[in-house]
Design a protein around this motif. Sequence first.
Motif, PDB file in Angstrom:
ATOM      1  N   TYR A 223      -4.153   4.466 -12.055  1.00  0.00           N
ATOM      2  CA  TYR A 223      -5.229   4.585 -10.927  1.00  0.00           C
ATOM      3  C   TYR A 223      -4.484   4.686  -9.763  1.00  0.00           C
ATOM      4  O   TYR A 223      -3.596   3.917  -9.358  1.00  0.00           O
ATOM      5  CB  TYR A 223      -6.028   3.413 -11.205  1.00  0.00           C
ATOM      6  CG  TYR A 223      -6.912   3.366 -12.272  1.00  0.00           C
ATOM      7  CD1 TYR A 223      -8.251   3.038 -11.980  1.00  0.00           C
ATOM      8  CD2 TYR A 223      -6.567   3.104 -13.595  1.00  0.00           C
ATOM      9  CE1 TYR A 223      -9.284   3.027 -12.978  1.00  0.00           C
ATOM     10  CE2 TYR A 223      -7.477   3.024 -14.563  1.00  0.00           C
ATOM     11  CZ  TYR A 223      -8.952   3.065 -14.264  1.00  0.00           C
ATOM     12  OH  TYR A 223      -9.929   2.937 -15.373  1.00  0.00           O
ATOM     13  N   ARG A 224      -5.156   5.367  -8.912  1.00  0.00           N
ATOM     14  CA  ARG A 224      -4.539   5.625  -7.529  1.00  0.00           C
ATOM     15  C   ARG A 224      -5.914   5.449  -6.669  1.00  0.00           C
ATOM     16  O   ARG A 224      -6.261   6.547  -5.914  1.00  0.00           O
ATOM     17  CB  ARG A 224      -3.714   6.664  -7.350  1.00  0.00           C
ATOM     18  CG  ARG A 224      -2.475   6.925  -8.059  1.00  0.00           C
ATOM     19  CD  ARG A 224      -1.581   7.974  -7.715  1.00  0.00           C
ATOM     20  NE  ARG A 224      -0.947   7.690  -6.274  1.00  0.00           N
ATOM     21  CZ  ARG A 224      -0.071   8.584  -5.686  1.00  0.00           C
ATOM     22  NH1 ARG A 224       0.269   9.629  -6.276  1.00  0.00           N
ATOM     23  NH2 ARG A 224       0.391   8.326  -4.544  1.00  0.00           N
ATOM     24  N   TYR A 225      -6.245   4.234  -6.323  1.00  0.00           N
ATOM     25  CA  TYR A 225      -7.447   4.141  -5.472  1.00  0.00           C
ATOM     26  C   TYR A 225      -7.020   4.353  -4.048  1.00  0.00           C
ATOM     27  O   TYR A 225      -8.009   5.045  -3.147  1.00  0.00           O
ATOM     28  CB  TYR A 225      -7.918   2.810  -5.306  1.00  0.00           C
ATOM     29  CG  TYR A 225      -8.220   2.139  -6.824  1.00  0.00           C
ATOM     30  CD1 TYR A 225      -9.684   2.506  -7.252  1.00  0.00           C
ATOM     31  CD2 TYR A 225      -7.544   1.261  -7.407  1.00  0.00           C
ATOM     32  CE1 TYR A 225     -10.081   1.827  -8.373  1.00  0.00           C
ATOM     33  CE2 TYR A 225      -8.133   0.769  -8.821  1.00  0.00           C
ATOM     34  CZ  TYR A 225      -9.163   1.095  -9.335  1.00  0.00           C
ATOM     35  OH  TYR A 225      -9.630   0.651 -10.297  1.00  0.00           O
ATOM     36  N   LYS A 226      -5.949   4.424  -3.766  1.00  0.00           N
ATOM     37  CA  LYS A 226      -5.034   4.696  -2.447  1.00  0.00           C
ATOM     38  C   LYS A 226      -3.932   5.577  -2.603  1.00  0.00           C
ATOM     39  O   LYS A 226      -3.261   5.337  -3.769  1.00  0.00           O
ATOM     40  CB  LYS A 226      -5.043   3.612  -1.516  1.00  0.00           C
ATOM     41  CG  LYS A 226      -6.089   2.785  -1.216  1.00  0.00           C
ATOM     42  CD  LYS A 226      -5.680   1.343  -0.481  1.00  0.00           C
ATOM     43  CE  LYS A 226      -6.744   0.356  -0.304  1.00  0.00           C
ATOM     44  NZ  LYS A 226      -6.287  -0.850   0.711  1.00  0.00           N
ATOM     45  N   GLU A 227      -3.944   6.458  -1.766  1.00  0.00           N
ATOM     46  CA  GLU A 227      -2.678   7.333  -2.078  1.00  0.00           C
ATOM     47  C   GLU A 227      -1.326   6.567  -2.064  1.00  0.00           C
ATOM     48  O   GLU A 227      -0.411   6.941  -2.775  1.00  0.00           O
ATOM     49  CB  GLU A 227      -2.665   8.450  -0.781  1.00  0.00           C
ATOM     50  CG  GLU A 227      -1.385   9.317  -0.869  1.00  0.00           C
ATOM     51  CD  GLU A 227      -1.694  10.224  -2.469  1.00  0.00           C
ATOM     52  OE1 GLU A 227      -0.993  10.799  -2.802  1.00  0.00           O
ATOM     53  OE2 GLU A 227      -2.755  10.432  -2.764  1.00  0.00           O
ATOM     54  N   GLU A 228      -1.314   5.636  -1.223  1.00  0.00           N
ATOM     55  CA  GLU A 228      -0.034   4.800  -1.315  1.00  0.00           C
ATOM     56  C   GLU A 228       0.098   3.538  -2.079  1.00  0.00           C
ATOM     57  O   GLU A 228       0.921   2.915  -2.175  1.00  0.00           O
ATOM     58  CB  GLU A 228       0.091   4.232   0.313  1.00  0.00           C
ATOM     59  CG  GLU A 228      -0.852   2.926   0.659  1.00  0.00           C
ATOM     60  CD  GLU A 228      -1.980   3.716   1.333  1.00  0.00           C
ATOM     61  OE1 GLU A 228      -2.855   2.695   1.597  1.00  0.00           O
ATOM     62  OE2 GLU A 228      -2.352   4.857   0.847  1.00  0.00           O
ATOM     63  N   GLU A 229      -0.818   3.573  -3.307  1.00  0.00           N
ATOM     64  CA  GLU A 229      -0.769   2.706  -4.086  1.00  0.00           C
ATOM     65  C   GLU A 229      -1.067   3.033  -5.313  1.00  0.00           C
ATOM     66  O   GLU A 229      -1.992   3.734  -5.667  1.00  0.00           O
ATOM     67  CB  GLU A 229      -2.126   1.497  -4.004  1.00  0.00           C
ATOM     68  CG  GLU A 229      -1.940   0.387  -4.784  1.00  0.00           C
ATOM     69  CD  GLU A 229      -3.226  -0.827  -4.224  1.00  0.00           C
ATOM     70  OE1 GLU A 229      -3.013  -1.814  -4.698  1.00  0.00           O
ATOM     71  OE2 GLU A 229      -3.843  -0.341  -3.493  1.00  0.00           O
ATOM     72  N   VAL A 230      -0.051   2.777  -6.282  1.00  0.00           N
ATOM     73  CA  VAL A 230      -0.228   3.029  -7.757  1.00  0.00           C
ATOM     74  C   VAL A 230      -0.456   1.879  -8.527  1.00  0.00           C
ATOM     75  O   VAL A 230       0.318   0.855  -8.605  1.00  0.00           O
ATOM     76  CB  VAL A 230       1.021   3.740  -8.302  1.00  0.00           C
ATOM     77  CG1 VAL A 230       1.055   3.992  -9.743  1.00  0.00           C
ATOM     78  CG2 VAL A 230       1.111   5.140  -7.457  1.00  0.00           C
ATOM     79  N   ILE A 231      -1.529   1.825  -9.458  1.00  0.00           N
ATOM     80  CA  ILE A 231      -1.817   0.744 -10.353  1.00  0.00           C
ATOM     81  C   ILE A 231      -1.736   1.300 -12.107  1.00  0.00           C
ATOM     82  O   ILE A 231      -2.399   2.310 -12.387  1.00  0.00           O
ATOM     83  CB  ILE A 231      -3.165   0.106 -10.079  1.00  0.00           C
ATOM     84  CG1 ILE A 231      -3.276  -0.420  -8.864  1.00  0.00           C
ATOM     85  CG2 ILE A 231      -3.649  -0.941 -11.311  1.00  0.00           C
ATOM     86  CD1 ILE A 231      -4.701  -0.918  -8.380  1.00  0.00           C
ATOM     87  N   VAL A 232      -0.527   0.611 -12.580  1.00  0.00           N
ATOM     88  CA  VAL A 232      -0.611   0.894 -13.962  1.00  0.00           C
ATOM     89  C   VAL A 232      -1.470  -0.047 -14.867  1.00  0.00           C
ATOM     90  O   VAL A 232      -0.785  -1.128 -15.224  1.00  0.00           O
ATOM     91  CB  VAL A 232       0.878   1.172 -14.276  1.00  0.00           C
ATOM     92  CG1 VAL A 232       1.031   1.597 -15.699  1.00  0.00           C
ATOM     93  CG2 VAL A 232       1.724   2.040 -13.554  1.00  0.00           C
ATOM     94  N   LYS A 233      -2.381   0.580 -15.154  1.00  0.00           N
ATOM     95  CA  LYS A 233      -3.439  -0.596 -16.024  1.00  0.00           C
ATOM     96  C   LYS A 233      -3.062  -0.661 -17.482  1.00  0.00           C
ATOM     97  O   LYS A 233      -3.336  -1.552 -18.081  1.00  0.00           O
ATOM     98  CB  LYS A 233      -4.763   0.046 -16.036  1.00  0.00           C
ATOM     99  CG  LYS A 233      -5.593  -0.052 -14.566  1.00  0.00           C
ATOM    100  CD  LYS A 233      -7.138  -0.163 -14.757  1.00  0.00           C
ATOM    101  CE  LYS A 233      -7.743  -0.668 -13.397  1.00  0.00           C
ATOM    102  NZ  LYS A 233      -9.160  -0.883 -13.578  1.00  0.00           N
ATOM    103  N   GLU A 234      -2.252   0.431 -17.956  1.00  0.00           N
ATOM    104  CA  GLU A 234      -1.568   0.182 -19.362  1.00  0.00           C
ATOM    105  C   GLU A 234      -0.373   0.763 -19.168  1.00  0.00           C
ATOM    106  O   GLU A 234      -0.021   1.898 -19.050  1.00  0.00           O
ATOM    107  CB  GLU A 234      -2.580   0.632 -20.362  1.00  0.00           C
ATOM    108  CG  GLU A 234      -1.633   0.645 -21.727  1.00  0.00           C
ATOM    109  CD  GLU A 234      -2.803   1.016 -23.036  1.00  0.00           C
ATOM    110  OE1 GLU A 234      -3.567  -0.061 -23.516  1.00  0.00           O
ATOM    111  OE2 GLU A 234      -2.952   2.249 -23.053  1.00  0.00           O
TER     112      GLU A 234
END
Length: 300
Positions: A223-234
Amino acid sequence: METIGLMSEQPMCQNPLALQQLKRIWRECFEADDGYLDAYFSIGYRPEQTLVFQDDDTILGMLTLLPCQYRGIHQGKVRLYKAAYLFAVGTLPQAQGRQIASKLLGAADDVLKKQGVELALLAPAEPSLYHFYQKRGYESFFTRRELFFEPKGRAEHLDTRTLSLKPVSLSEYYPKHINLIPQESILWDEQTLCFAERESILYGGGLYVLMDGQNELCICNIYRYKEEEVIVKELLLQQGVSEQQAIEALRDLFLQCRVTIRLTGTDKENRVPSGMIRFYGPKEDMPENTQMAYLPFLLD
């Protein structure tokens, strides 16, 4: 008059105004935007899976029941349990204090028992809610680890040209997911997974295979809710690949981003609760609570 029941059983089920009332709860309780609402109500919503609390013709609260299975350990053997995931438990702010959530949870127990569901599960939205659900018969059961990294700025390896994220469809991702998840895990149905895929794409990410040349390192849901933030949910590793190898590869691909990575709870250290269950069957049939069970990447 107060009533609780499945949306599919309500006279107002086909009324467009009822759908607008549900969307209002999503907006006010979960801060859902129009893109999310379009995705959910076109793919994820089912009236027969939606419990509503009404005061006359006004919907004040809701709770969603998503079918799934739990693959757990019982008496030393793997067993599949019929399960349901409780999702989007919400009460309009002006109706707070009427114990609507508790009443919906009680109604959910009745519905699920009639359907032959053996256990209900949920992921509290914040740590303070664990006590709320514990008082209503739930116990902590699922764990995960979550790692946070500041932007790397520059690659530590001289050559990262072989690294790539290969987008894949759900039909390509799912067999890998099933093969790589831990033994104790939730198994989702196709409808829920389709919505999860749509949600990932909606928020700037998707389903991927992390490649090093021709070699698969892992699969991941990003997921990338913001360009500067990456969330790897799995993140699920292929055999022979270390966590550190996969993590560093992802950070090298997103050098200017903060990276959050969720990992399975197989490491006994640094685990945090990620979900709870309520078991409806006889105590002797309850799955073993090893605190190692995995609640996959979605719907939190």
